[in-house]
Enzyme design. Structure first.
Site, PDB file in Angstrom:
ATOM      1  N   PHE A 136       0.871  -1.177   0.000  1.00 17.99           N
ATOM      2  CA  PHE A 136       0.000   0.000   0.000  1.00 17.99           C
ATOM      3  C   PHE A 136       0.900   1.216   0.000  1.00 17.99           C
ATOM      4  O   PHE A 136       1.451   1.577   1.040  1.00 17.99           O
ATOM      5  CB  PHE A 136      -0.892  -0.057   1.246  1.00 17.99           C
ATOM      6  CG  PHE A 136      -1.893   1.057   1.342  1.00 17.99           C
ATOM      7  CD1 PHE A 136      -1.772   2.032   2.320  1.00 17.99           C
ATOM      8  CD2 PHE A 136      -2.973   1.132   0.470  1.00 17.99           C
ATOM      9  CE1 PHE A 136      -2.704   3.059   2.432  1.00 17.99           C
ATOM     10  CE2 PHE A 136      -3.903   2.152   0.566  1.00 17.99           C
ATOM     11  CZ  PHE A 136      -3.774   3.119   1.548  1.00 17.99           C
ATOM     12  N   SER A 196       0.273  11.422   8.578  1.00 20.84           N
ATOM     13  CA  SER A 196      -1.118  11.667   8.973  1.00 20.84           C
ATOM     14  C   SER A 196      -1.810  12.558   7.948  1.00 20.84           C
ATOM     15  O   SER A 196      -3.001  12.413   7.671  1.00 20.84           O
ATOM     16  CB  SER A 196      -1.170  12.340  10.350  1.00 20.84           C
ATOM     17  OG  SER A 196      -0.682  11.450  11.341  1.00 20.84           O
ATOM     18  N   SER A 246       5.021  -1.225   3.711  1.00 23.67           N
ATOM     19  CA  SER A 246       5.044  -2.621   4.147  1.00 23.67           C
ATOM     20  C   SER A 246       4.839  -3.560   2.964  1.00 23.67           C
ATOM     21  O   SER A 246       4.218  -3.209   1.973  1.00 23.67           O
ATOM     22  CB  SER A 246       3.937  -2.872   5.170  1.00 23.67           C
ATOM     23  OG  SER A 246       4.118  -2.089   6.311  1.00 23.67           O
ATOM     24  N   GLU A 258      -1.323   2.956  10.525  1.00 22.02           N
ATOM     25  CA  GLU A 258      -2.737   2.795  10.192  1.00 22.02           C
ATOM     26  C   GLU A 258      -3.565   3.875  10.890  1.00 22.02           C
ATOM     27  O   GLU A 258      -4.707   3.634  11.294  1.00 22.02           O
ATOM     28  CB  GLU A 258      -3.210   1.382  10.579  1.00 22.02           C
ATOM     29  CG  GLU A 258      -4.493   0.932   9.896  1.00 22.02           C
ATOM     30  CD  GLU A 258      -4.398   0.896   8.393  1.00 22.02           C
ATOM     31  OE1 GLU A 258      -3.351   0.450   7.885  1.00 22.02           O
ATOM     32  OE2 GLU A 258      -5.350   1.311   7.730  1.00 22.02           O
TER      33      GLU A 258
END
Lengths: 266, 380
Positions: free
Chosen positions: B121, B130, B156, B364
């Protein structure tokens, strides 16, 4: 071709054994697992299914909760299952159990190409008698302690494990094979298998279903009819195997201290 | 009020057995050597777990958020690095399911779910964490192609041997930016100009592959646009709530692992002649940890169940992630404290779990961002 696999739900005897007053195991106080050797038998049957497309039928004699175990075997890939369950069958020894299972297998039907699989022995009884007794009652050639199985046309070639070696045996189908857990590594259930297992057929054979089979002798089934009874069950005192450390120098002492330290003994 | 179905219980049992045998025994070694658990990925795909949230027609198992959460918890309990890979793949799966066209779904979902080839992603940049709307990576149209330039960080499932493709987000209209000026692309690893940079050397989840991604005149065919041109921000946000539920489950699993180590230790360790489990202070710690863990799981599963029913979950998914991440850190810290000096040593699993848990309140969506989301919902 069909593979009929006998599986048993057993109490997990790797922990503490709970015992009732009559000497039998108190299964309600112990975790239930599928017998390890039987899982090897299931895997052997499923490997033949992968190879030949044959049908795999799981059979278990036990109380109602054994249905959960059969659903797990269906989730591994078996096509259908039969639960043999009746109050009349409860407390059966190996002689009685093999009679009942043989009758159930007879009702399912054994044809020329078929193979009956059993685990070598269950971890609660540890007798290794049921598989061979079923073979005798069904007049099937039997090969026990199978550590490798190959299908060759209408025959099986089996590596039979002995204490100090092995022998290679060949038998024509239909036949019965008992499997040791060293035979294979049983597959896990798959996600799709789990979601489909409750849609696969699971039939219950009770006393009325089997009582008229010529293999059933009503006087030799159940706890009262069994020629043998459990006299006593108990957990033996745990005795560790111990560990031998070689040498008498500082490095051995350091090793010993490390082990005692890791076990919080010093 | 909330009970698992028979099938869900079997799913948990299967995943737990698989993890106990195939993942947990290797977690410490993978952490020590920073070795990506490639074999675990293949096995997870074979069992149908890597495609747990993907429809069957694309090679998945066709299950929902609750099953996804249950499975993620079990994997995280066994190994945080493996679960990090897992939840990112599920995030990618979810975004592809919602936004990809039929051809893209057949290709990329099957690639991941059946073949075990991972997707990444690619949103975060050095200057855009953010503040996801402030991306600097650009995509300029050139005939049938888009030319991508920029760099991404902390991506990741990308590493020297890890990652087959990435969802890359780029600015296609600098004036509009997040309001119609971003586009998502699916970029294959072997595309010229797709350069995997430095593999990060992390405090925790050390076996997870997290890398820099550099895009240098990377030419991507227009058929690789994910969703619509200009709608990239929406594509990224479409996976957010589900992604938060996934990471919340990961946090619950890691918290469970930490708690389990503490529970076992207190029975074995004796001081002043008795196991420390007999000490009231230790008992109170265990009670507090267990209660927080149970609350985290229930928040997580509630958000998952709401998502499965199609209910709005902006607040609940953020609550689940915020709470689970924070208590996972609290529980890991307390568990380490209970271990005393041994907890500080690499011989003991809690040392790894404590390090692994630290990222949970950061990625996340940080805890601070989750609180913004929750407050926004409350004050609507």
């Amino acid at each position: 071709m069909k593979c009929i696999v006998c599986v048993k739900q057993v109490p997990d005897t790797t922990g503490v054994v709970a015992v009732k007053e009559d000497g039998t195991m108190d299964r309600s106080k112990m975790a239930a697992i599928t017998n390890h050797d039987d899982l090897a038998a299931v895997e052997a049957a499923l490997q033949l299914k992968d190879e030949t497309g044959c049908e795999v039928i799981a059979v278990s004699m036990g109380p109602a909760p054994a249905e959960g175990m059969l659903r797990e075997v269906l989730a591994m890939g078996a096509d259908r299952a039969v639960l043999v369950s009746a109050r009349e069958f409860g407390g059966s020894d190996t002689y009685a159990t093999s009679q009942i299972l043989a009758a159930a297998i007879n009702k399912i039907g054994v044809e020329a190409d078929d193979i009956v699989f059993c685990g070598r022995q269950a971890i609660d009884g540890d007798t290794a008698q049921v598989g061979p007794q079923i073979a005798e009652k069904l007049n099937l050639p039997q090969i026990s302690y199978a550590a490798d199985i190959k299908l060759e046309g209408k025959s099986v070639v089996v590596k039979r494990l002995l204490e100090d070696g092995y022998m290679m045996l060949k038998a024509n189908t239909p036949c019965l094979i008992t499997c040791v857990k060293e035979l294979n590594k049983p597959r896990y259930m798959t996600v799709r298998g789990i979601m489909e297992c409750y849609n696969k057929p699971l039939n219950v054979f009770d006393y009325n279903t089997l009582k008229d089979d010529p293999l059933i002798d009503a006087t030799t089934i159940g706890l009262k009819g069994s020629p043998t009874n459990v006299y006593k069950s108990f957990s033996p005192p745990v005795k560790g195997a111990g560990m031998m450390l070689e040498g008498a120098d500082k490095s051995t002492v350091d090793q010993l201290i490390g082990i005692l330290d890791s076990k919080h003994l010093i | 009020m909330f009970e698992l179905t028979k099938e869900q219980k079997m799913l948990v049992k299967m995943t737990r057995e698989f993890c106990d045998n195939e993942i947990a025994p290797y977690a410490d070694e993978w952490d020590r050597t920073s070795r990506f658990p490639a074999e675990a990925v293949t096995k997870l795909a074979k069992l149908g777990l890597l495609g747990v949230n993907v429809p069957v027609e694309y090679g998945g198992s066709g299950l929902g958020e609750v099953e996804k959460a249950l499975v993620s918890m079990e994997i995280a309990r066994a190994c945080s690095s493996t679960s990090e890979m897992f939840v990112v793949q599920l995030l990618v799966n979810g975004i592809l399911v919602k936004n990809a066209n039929e051809e893209q779904k057949q290709k990329y979902l099957r690639m991941s779910c059946v073949e075990g080839k991972l997707g990444a992603f690619g949103l975060t940049e050095p200057g855009a964490g953010s503040d996801a709307g402030s991306l600097q990576t650009t995509a300029v149209q050139d005939g049938d192609y888009w030319v991508l330039n920029g760099s991404k960080c902390f991506i990741s499932n990308l590493g020297p041997n890890e990652g087959a493709y990435a969802l890359v987000f780029a600015v296609t209209d600098k004036k509009k930016r997040s309001h119609g000026g971003m586009t998502a692309f699916i970029v294959d690893r072997d595309t010229p100009g797709f350069i995997i940079g430095k593999l990060e050397d992390k405090m925790g989840i050390r076996a997870a592959a997290v890398s820099e991604l550099i895009l240098e005149d990377c030419r991507v065919h227009k058929s690789q646009v994910l969703g619509q041109v200009g709608k990239g921000f929406n594509v990224a946000m479409s996976g957010l709530e589900s992604g938060r539920i996934g990471v919340a489950a990961q946090a619950c699993g890691e918290a469970q692992a930490a708690f389990d180590t503490a529970l076992e230790y207190v029975k074995q360790r004796s001081q002043f002649g008795k196991p420390i489990a007999t000490k009231q202070g230790i008992q109170w710690y265990l009670a507090e940890m267990a209660t927080k863990l149970e609350a985290a799981k229930l928040l997580n599963l509630k958000a998952a169940a709401m998502k499965d029913r199609g209910e709005p979950t902006a607040m609940n998914s953020s609550m689940a992630k915020f709470y689970a991440a924070e208590v996972a850190n609290e529980i890991a810290a307390k568990a380490l404290q209970i271990h005393g000096g041994y907890g500080y040593m690499k011989d003991y699993a809690i040392e790894r779990i404590y390090r692994d848990a630290r990222i949970l309140t950061i990625y996340e969506g940080t805890s601070e961002v989750q609180k913004i989301v929750i407050a926004k919902e409350l004050l609507k």
